[in-house]
Design an enzyme around this catalytic site. Sequence first.
Site, PDB file in Angstrom:
ATOM      1  N   GLU A 285       0.818  -1.206   0.000  1.00 49.90           N
ATOM      2  CA  GLU A 285       0.000   0.000   0.000  1.00 49.90           C
ATOM      3  C   GLU A 285       0.859   1.267   0.000  1.00 49.90           C
ATOM      4  O   GLU A 285       1.732   1.444   0.853  1.00 49.90           O
ATOM      5  CB  GLU A 285      -0.914  -0.004   1.239  1.00 49.90           C
ATOM      6  CG  GLU A 285      -1.674   1.270   1.501  1.00 49.90           C
ATOM      7  CD  GLU A 285      -2.745   1.544   0.473  1.00 49.90           C
ATOM      8  OE1 GLU A 285      -2.892   2.723   0.084  1.00 49.90           O
ATOM      9  OE2 GLU A 285      -3.438   0.589   0.067  1.00 49.90           O
ATOM     10  N   THR A 325      -5.596   1.818  -5.120  1.00 47.52           N
ATOM     11  CA  THR A 325      -5.262   0.399  -5.016  1.00 47.52           C
ATOM     12  C   THR A 325      -5.896  -0.407  -6.139  1.00 47.52           C
ATOM     13  O   THR A 325      -5.248  -1.275  -6.735  1.00 47.52           O
ATOM     14  CB  THR A 325      -5.715  -0.139  -3.651  1.00 47.52           C
ATOM     15  OG1 THR A 325      -4.970   0.512  -2.621  1.00 47.52           O
ATOM     16  CG2 THR A 325      -5.503  -1.633  -3.555  1.00 47.52           C
ATOM     17  N   HIS A 457      -1.344   2.980   5.524  1.00 49.18           N
ATOM     18  CA  HIS A 457      -2.547   3.729   5.163  1.00 49.18           C
ATOM     19  C   HIS A 457      -2.992   4.498   6.401  1.00 49.18           C
ATOM     20  O   HIS A 457      -2.867   4.018   7.522  1.00 49.18           O
ATOM     21  CB  HIS A 457      -3.653   2.751   4.700  1.00 49.18           C
ATOM     22  CG  HIS A 457      -4.797   3.390   3.996  1.00 49.18           C
ATOM     23  ND1 HIS A 457      -5.653   4.278   4.610  1.00 49.18           N
ATOM     24  CD2 HIS A 457      -5.244   3.272   2.716  1.00 49.18           C
ATOM     25  CE1 HIS A 457      -6.567   4.677   3.748  1.00 49.18           C
ATOM     26  NE2 HIS A 457      -6.342   4.085   2.587  1.00 49.18           N
ATOM     27  N   ASP A 509       1.195  -0.615  -5.017  1.00 50.91           N
ATOM     28  CA  ASP A 509      -0.034  -0.441  -5.796  1.00 50.91           C
ATOM     29  C   ASP A 509      -0.082   0.947  -6.427  1.00 50.91           C
ATOM     30  O   ASP A 509      -0.526   1.129  -7.553  1.00 50.91           O
ATOM     31  CB  ASP A 509      -1.270  -0.689  -4.938  1.00 50.91           C
ATOM     32  CG  ASP A 509      -1.347   0.206  -3.698  1.00 50.91           C
ATOM     33  OD1 ASP A 509      -0.345   0.887  -3.363  1.00 50.91           O
ATOM     34  OD2 ASP A 509      -2.401   0.219  -3.041  1.00 50.91           O
ATOM     35  N   HIS A 510       0.416   1.939  -5.689  1.00 45.94           N
ATOM     36  CA  HIS A 510       0.506   3.322  -6.169  1.00 45.94           C
ATOM     37  C   HIS A 510       1.387   4.081  -5.197  1.00 45.94           C
ATOM     38  O   HIS A 510       1.852   3.526  -4.203  1.00 45.94           O
ATOM     39  CB  HIS A 510      -0.888   3.972  -6.269  1.00 45.94           C
ATOM     40  CG  HIS A 510      -1.658   3.949  -4.976  1.00 45.94           C
ATOM     41  ND1 HIS A 510      -1.468   4.868  -3.968  1.00 45.94           N
ATOM     42  CD2 HIS A 510      -2.623   3.101  -4.517  1.00 45.94           C
ATOM     43  CE1 HIS A 510      -2.277   4.603  -2.966  1.00 45.94           C
ATOM     44  NE2 HIS A 510      -2.980   3.530  -3.255  1.00 45.94           N
TER      45      HIS A 510
END
Length: 649
Positions: A285, A325, A457, A509-510
């Site tokens: 993440e 995501t 996150h 994911d990013h």
Amino acid sequence: MKHFCSRYSILYGFIILFLFLSFLVRTALLIQSFPEADLSFADIFAIYGKGIVFDLGVALFFVLPYTIYLLSISKTWNSSFANRIITISVFACCVCISIFSFFAEFTFWNEFESRFNFIAVDYLIYTYEVLHNINESYSLPWLIGGVLAITVLLVFLFSRLAIFAISFRADTPFIVRLFHSLCLLLVTAVYIFFISNRWAEKGTNRYQQELSKAGIYSFVDAFRNNELSYVDFYSCHDSREVLATLRTDIKESNSIFIDNDSGIERQILNEETAYKPNVIMVTIESMSAAFMEHFGSKKNLTPMMDRLADSSMLFTDMYATGTRTVRGMEALTLSVPPTPGNSIVRRKDNEGLFNVGTVFRRKGYYCTFFYGGDGYFDNMNSYFSHNGFDIVDHGRSIIPDGEVVTERTIIPENNVHFQNAWGICDEDLFDAVIRQADQEYKWGRHFYHFIMSTSNHRPYTYPENKIDIPSGSGREGAVKYTDYAIGQFMAKARQKAWFRNTIFIFIADHCASSAGKEEITVNKYHIPALIYNLPGTVPQPVSALCSQIDLYPTLFGLLHWNYRSKFFGKNVFDTNYKPRSFISTYQILGFLEGDTLTSLSPIRNIRSYRLLKDNGVQQAIPVDKKGEEAAITYYQGAYDLFKAGKMRQ
């Protein structure tokens, strides 16, 4: 002033109040973003000019039912006690909603540096995760208490100014009421039919675009346009020409097309001896490349990842396709460029697609998707289960009969040592992966595991006493904890019998943030990607510019596999590979080649930029025709093939 001495005094008072509060919010966001925004006086003037137009539209939509109500009720009812109770209650509710939305805008801006968009629409659907996230990040009781306190204060202010009393006592003739209501309704109709959120997006400075918008107006626009039609809004070519060009561009030196010119299915051929290891991919993440020492960080946040990189095939110039995501999942499973609107992971008709799991299953692998939260979020469980994956998550949702077509395992509470709004901590998730791998090895199965981590996150909380940064203190602590958890995972994996025949992939994911003053800030898409324990290779950096969609075509090439493919990505080691990457927002589609970025956006806009890498500046240049053709070929091609069902197995 006579309009404020009529039945419409509350209505006009609310509009003025909303415009004033919106002005304060816009000003606060402008001040917060000013150091990065690079705005001229003309830009600021445009922000406030367009902003008040959008704010007025939101206020008019708020009062639309009340406009009709005031026109239709009698003088007797207007002065009645019941009407006073109803009107003041509804007024208080509208004020409360407005205040809460303004607070939410600050929260959303801090995360994405954007007004409400598709992400906010998604978050409205997944209220459990979002409310718990807000509560753990900002303390929901204090937030709600503050909203209610401000609401009570404003209701009291309106009462002290006699705005309520004027409205309830007014004897406004019907013809005057008709004039007021018709004017308001006509202006509202102008907004419905003529004022699009895209009006704010005509500039080239992304901060100017976002600050010009109104949060609620943007939210409604995103809700109404959850999927953008490429052919309606973007530059297009003849579909047959696009497909022909696409087939030429994605063809590899060892591939043969097998679908009679109707799609991109091809046979990938390899004559060398194939390897068949297990594959575990950890999708991390929000892991920007900039967090790692290998990419210039001096903060020692990722010591484990950096050590792994020294012993891996490290992609040094890979870019994420998007900012969420589900975009990363889309790219990594389907090997497809992003199409405008929502990720395919969240769309209808996304079952039975050709994906990396298809290739693994045809090779005899068992595929499992792991997620530390509830995979109902963002439609993940439905997507993966309908595309051949078993599910392991920490879910609460009950899946209707027939919805999940493969097995689902819920991680039991006795194996959970820490969790927050988004799910269990990464250590607990990785332990579940270890247990599953042990079982697969016991059964004599080859396995492919797709893992989606959650600890990095907001609210950035994790188990105490694991690292030297306190839990909940911010992003850097979450990054370092995730790295620590990866270290623990690898230490345990090395003790297992299946380790020697298992490849580990670590990829983001990013990035942690995609915001910048440009519509697409290229360095905010740069991610780490590494392949560890790859048989028959020595550790090496891979410097070719590439995309997430190239990861698995490259891996399958390194394993010397023969397989059928419908992937848009390519093996970066193939002699026909041309370095390029795909980066996007939910509306803007970027094609990066060399130092040139070409973007496609709605209303058939095309822009090109030259990247000045020394300082990260993107300089506008005349549209690069080569980049334009390539961007349209890939993005229109992906849209056409998905809509035509050509991406199915």
